[in-house]
Design an enzyme around this catalytic site. Structure first.
Site: not given
Length: 234
Positions: A73, A148, A172
């Site tokens: 990420k 997210s 997330s």
């Protein structure tokens, strides 16, 4: 294949690491324009890693994650790579050090193939708000992947990585894992070092793995967890 199956085939010589890397390169090239999970890839570096790790395998010195191809990420620092948090504000920022989780993955011979899309600064739950554009759910591109860590979940679901790292403050990792039909874990706070993670709410943030199975998630956690003197909440 699961991580344990992959490792068994790699160590036996049935499968070569470059074949595994080429598989994921092919998947990313064929699906990422549609899914938009990756914001940056480094295929040449992944191939070079595979060559070096194959030598260790041939010598019987392979780490726990030899053969595992991961995406990271874009909120976790990797030395010499862009760290944008999916924000135009940081579009030219380059990390000068590796997060502790990156050091631990590399020490066990994981191959890191690219950076994954996310809601800007990890503030979102649909991965629609990114400087790189929205991520699509691989199962139905008319749907959101969650956020997210939407890119992290979508990459696994679309077989563009064997596993990924995401970050979770208020859901997330867990929510996009659910939306995309993969396994995601928010570890107990402090179990995984946050050193090198761009903070959203540091008293809640956790780095965690996403993968196809509970076992694979556990294998990643086994490598990245543990005390870290660089993190004062470890």
């Amino acid at each position: 294949m699961t991580i344990s199956e992959t490792r068994e085939k790699v160590l036996s010589g049935e499968v070569q690491l470059n074949d595994i890397v080429n598989h994921y390169i092919s998947r990313i090239e064929s699906r990422n324009d549609e899914i938009n999970a990756y914001v940056a890839t480094d295929f040449e570096a992944a191939k070079m890693q595979a060559e070096e790790i194959q030598k260790k395998i041939d010598k019987g010195e392979a780490g726990k994650l030899a053969g595992v191809v991961l995406g990271i990420k874009d909120v976790i620092s990797e030395r010499g790579k862009k760290l944008t948090c999916a924000s135009k504000m940081l579009e030219d920022f380059e990390s000068v050090y590796d997060a502790t989780v990156i050091e631990r993955l590399l020490a066990e011979d994981a191959i890191l193939i690219g950076r994954l899309n996310m809601d800007e600064f990890a503030m979102g739950s649909a991965n629609e708000y990114s400087n790189f554009g929205p991520v699509k759910n691989p199962h139905n591109t008319n749907k959101v992947p969650g956020g997210s860590s939407g890119g992290s979940a979508a990459a696994v679901a679309a077989d563009m990585a064997m596993a990924t790292l995401g970050s979770d403050t208020g859901g997330s990792i867990r929510q996009p894992a659910s939306y995309c039909g993969v396994v995601g874990l928010k570890p107990t706070y402090g179990r995984v070092s946050r050193y090198g993670l761009v903070a959203f709410a540091s008293s809640f943030d956790c780095i965690g793995p996403l993968a196809h199975s509970v076992e694979d998630t556990a294998r990643i956690l086994d490598v990245i967890a543990g005390f870290d003197e660089s993190d004062n909440t470890s």
